[in-house]
Design a protein around this motif. Structure first.
Motif, mmCIF file in Angstrom:
data_model
loop_
_atom_site.group_PDB
_atom_site.id
_atom_site.type_symbol
_atom_site.label_atom_id
_atom_site.label_comp_id
_atom_site.label_asym_id
_atom_site.label_seq_id
_atom_site.Cartn_x
_atom_site.Cartn_y
_atom_site.Cartn_z
ATOM 1 N N GLU A 229 0.456 -1.202 0.190
ATOM 2 C CA GLU A 229 -0.058 0.187 -0.195
ATOM 3 C C GLU A 229 0.595 0.795 0.229
ATOM 4 O OE1 GLU A 229 -3.632 1.952 2.747
ATOM 5 O OE2 GLU A 229 -2.708 0.065 3.611
ATOM 6 N N HIS A 230 2.061 1.281 0.804
ATOM 7 C CA HIS A 230 2.702 2.206 1.231
ATOM 8 C C HIS A 230 4.396 2.984 0.136
ATOM 9 C CE1 HIS A 230 0.939 2.085 5.395
ATOM 10 N NE2 HIS A 230 0.181 2.780 4.446
ATOM 11 N N MET A 256 10.537 5.268 -12.286
ATOM 12 C CA MET A 256 10.297 3.882 -13.108
ATOM 13 C C MET A 256 9.110 3.423 -12.993
ATOM 14 S SD MET A 256 12.388 3.293 -9.642
ATOM 15 C CE MET A 256 11.607 2.934 -8.279
ATOM 16 N N ASP A 257 8.560 2.679 -13.874
ATOM 17 C CA ASP A 257 7.651 2.355 -13.946
ATOM 18 C C ASP A 257 8.472 0.550 -12.518
ATOM 19 O OD1 ASP A 257 6.117 3.895 -15.201
ATOM 20 O OD2 ASP A 257 6.888 2.792 -17.427
ATOM 21 N N GLY A 258 6.610 -0.020 -13.101
ATOM 22 C CA GLY A 258 7.085 -1.196 -12.154
ATOM 23 C C GLY A 258 5.884 -2.207 -11.330
ATOM 24 N N LEU A 259 5.936 -2.505 -10.556
ATOM 25 C CA LEU A 259 5.116 -3.976 -9.891
ATOM 26 C C LEU A 259 5.917 -4.303 -8.359
ATOM 27 C CD1 LEU A 259 5.356 -7.128 -10.339
ATOM 28 C CD2 LEU A 259 4.190 -6.576 -12.183
ATOM 29 N N PHE A 260 4.612 -4.405 -7.040
ATOM 30 C CA PHE A 260 5.365 -4.441 -6.453
ATOM 31 C C PHE A 260 4.289 -5.704 -6.119
ATOM 32 C CE2 PHE A 260 5.965 -4.613 -1.546
ATOM 33 C CZ PHE A 260 7.233 -4.810 -1.491
ATOM 34 N N CYS A 261 4.344 -7.015 -4.900
ATOM 35 C CA CYS A 261 3.534 -8.310 -4.752
ATOM 36 C C CYS A 261 4.206 -8.546 -3.083
ATOM 37 C CB CYS A 261 3.903 -9.299 -5.804
ATOM 38 S SG CYS A 261 3.339 -9.170 -7.055
ATOM 39 N N SER A 262 3.646 -8.419 -2.872
ATOM 40 C CA SER A 262 2.914 -9.179 -1.569
ATOM 41 C C SER A 262 2.777 -10.079 -0.890
ATOM 42 C CB SER A 262 2.511 -8.926 -0.101
ATOM 43 O OG SER A 262 3.383 -7.350 0.160
ATOM 44 N N GLU A 271 -1.476 -9.454 -2.513
ATOM 45 C CA GLU A 271 -1.739 -8.009 -2.613
ATOM 46 C C GLU A 271 -0.518 -7.057 -4.168
ATOM 47 O OE1 GLU A 271 -3.231 -7.049 1.640
ATOM 48 O OE2 GLU A 271 -0.825 -6.334 1.285
ATOM 49 N N PHE A 272 -1.301 -6.754 -4.749
ATOM 50 C CA PHE A 272 -0.514 -5.798 -5.867
ATOM 51 C C PHE A 272 -0.521 -4.326 -5.814
ATOM 52 C CE2 PHE A 272 -1.484 -5.070 -10.889
ATOM 53 C CZ PHE A 272 0.136 -5.135 -11.389
ATOM 54 N N PHE A 326 -1.750 4.671 -5.593
ATOM 55 C CA PHE A 326 -1.820 3.802 -6.542
ATOM 56 C C PHE A 326 -2.888 2.976 -5.454
ATOM 57 C CE2 PHE A 326 2.397 5.948 -7.402
ATOM 58 C CZ PHE A 326 2.629 5.510 -8.221
ATOM 59 N N THR A 327 -3.338 2.049 -6.543
ATOM 60 C CA THR A 327 -4.495 0.929 -6.284
ATOM 61 C C THR A 327 -3.904 -0.593 -5.797
ATOM 62 O OG1 THR A 327 -6.159 2.496 -7.960
ATOM 63 C CG2 THR A 327 -6.474 -0.249 -7.309
ATOM 64 N N ILE A 328 -4.434 -0.795 -4.871
ATOM 65 C CA ILE A 328 -4.106 -1.838 -4.365
ATOM 66 C C ILE A 328 -4.429 -3.213 -4.567
ATOM 67 C CG2 ILE A 328 -3.030 -3.593 -2.300
ATOM 68 C CD1 ILE A 328 -1.654 -1.411 -2.746
ATOM 69 N N LYS A 329 -4.680 -3.821 -4.651
ATOM 70 C CA LYS A 329 -5.440 -5.193 -5.336
ATOM 71 C C LYS A 329 -5.108 -6.380 -4.932
ATOM 72 C CE LYS A 329 -6.450 -3.067 -9.947
ATOM 73 N NZ LYS A 329 -6.077 -3.059 -11.475
#
Length: 406
Positions: A229-230, A256-262, A271-272, A326-329
């Protein structure tokens, strides 16, 4: 007339030499020698394009062979890649200080070795082109060292496999240094993984990767838990403050662009969050995917597998998104689900018969086509497919692809 490049493989194990010959013989002429003196005798009359040199050998070990190569004016510019066991880190450091260009560990990951051989050829060609300009050569040597520093900041391959045992990584810089990087962290109840693509490529992008990596390390110090989320708002604020401390406007669009997953293995939850990047999830059945308690239909399916694309936000990480949300999915996962994280370098690659970009649809079709294989074996399929598409064209951008099985 044989115009193939030549690889000299020096290893006291005939099996290792045969494996290297079998892997490279289609595209290269491979000469194998089972001892250091044999190799030096052959080098008296021949100049290979690259040398693969084992460290641990009887009579004359790889370090002694490398020393003799470096003392020979005719041979010292040949790129040397050391081949070592996992326990030989001190020897590896010694060979790098003596002039070896790089190293690979045993058992050999041949995709990694091929990437390093290709980089060695590229570096050697560039060195030859600019050898008469000493200052350029010094800059290039600095880039090689910078590339090593940059790779050393990435998560260690063994730690990555320990955290994600069913996985693969394809990391192909366009130049010696890269603008793409990945990051991992483990807490008691979850695993974090991030993949990032910095503005541009080469040295400017590599400088941004150092900023991003150091900030992620700072955020996770002392056991601090990074949340999906943060993480992007914090990175955006950091980039904005660092890159905009003066009136210089040239860096205002850097980021930068990117993605983060928990990943929560016990709860089967992922969580994406994405910044101009999407997450791909492939499942071995036709069940729909639950995301934020809503149903997502498969984007495509084939041979009993369904591919889902979870879109990220349209904001990049940087000044322009300093105050953006940013939207958490929240995705409900199943054991055996496979997720794929990738930068846009692969889909922007020019190639094929009509010299067009590769496109996302073709990548997704390829991912679906290889799902009957274990995820650990998919790396070489994707790498070889990409090389076939690229043909003899220059690589368009940095490329980073990660596959994980949950």
């Amino acid at each position: 007339m044989n115009n193939k490049r030549t690889i000299l493989s020096v290893d006291d194990s005939p099996i290792n030499n045969k494996l290297i010959e079998a892997y490279f013989r289609r595209d290269y002429t491979v000469i194998s020698k089972e001892g250091g003196q044999q190799a030096l005798d052959w080098l008296n009359d021949n100049i290979p394009d690259v040398i693969l040199l084992d460290i641990m050998m009887p009579v004359m070990d790889g370090i002694e062979v490398l020393e003799k190569i470096q003392l020979n004016e005719r041979l010292k510019e040949i790129p040397v890649i050391m081949v070592s066991a996992k326990t030989e880190m001190e020897s590896i450091k010694a060979t790098l200080s003596l002039g070896a260009q790089d190293y690979v560990k045993k058992p050999i990951d041949f995709t990694e070795l091929q990437t390093k051989v290709l980089i060695a050829f590229q570096i050697n060609e560039q060195k030859q082109e600019i050898s008469k300009y000493k200052s350029y050569y010094d800059i290039h040597q600095g880039m090689i060292h910078a590339g090593r520093i940059q790779r050393s900041i990435l998560p260690d391959a063994e730690n990555f496999r320990r955290l994600f045992s069913k996985s693969f990584i394809i990391n192909l810089p366009k130049h010696v240094v890269s603008g793409d990087f990945y990051w991992i962290q483990q807490n008691f109840h979850k695993k974090n993984i991030g993949l990032f693509d910095c503005t541009g490529h080469g040295v400017p992008a590599a400088m941004l990767t150092i900023m991003g990596q150091m900030e992620l390390h700072t955020l996770s110090q002392n056991g601090n838990e990074i949340s999906a989320e943060h993480v992007f708002p914090l990175l955006s604020q950091k980039f904005s403050r660092i890159l905009n401390t003066s009136s210089d406007t040239y860096t205002q669009y850097d980021g930068m662009d990117g993605l983060f997953c928990s990943i929560y293995p016990q709860e089967n939850i992922l969580e994406f969050v994405g910044a101009k990047r999407s997450l791909v999830l492939i499942r071995k059945n036709s069940e729909p995917l639950k995301c934020n308690k809503e149903t997502i239909e498969a984007k495509d399916s084939s041979n009993g597998y369904s591919l889902f694309e979870i879109q990220g936000d349209r904001n990049s990480i940087g000044k322009e998104s300093e105050f953006a949300e940013f939207t958490i999915k929240k995705i409900e996962t199943q054991v055996g689900d496979r997720i794929f994280l990738y930068t846009d370098g692969i889909t922007d690659q020019l190639g094929g018969h009509q010299l067009k970009t590769l496109k996302k649809k073709q990548l997704y079709d390829k991912l679906l086509a290889i799902q009957s294989k274990s995820i650990n074996l998919q790396k070489s399929d994707i790498f070889n497919w990409f090389e076939s598409w690229k043909e003899n064209n220059e690589q368009t951008d940095d490329i980073l692809i990660i596959g994980l099985e949950l």
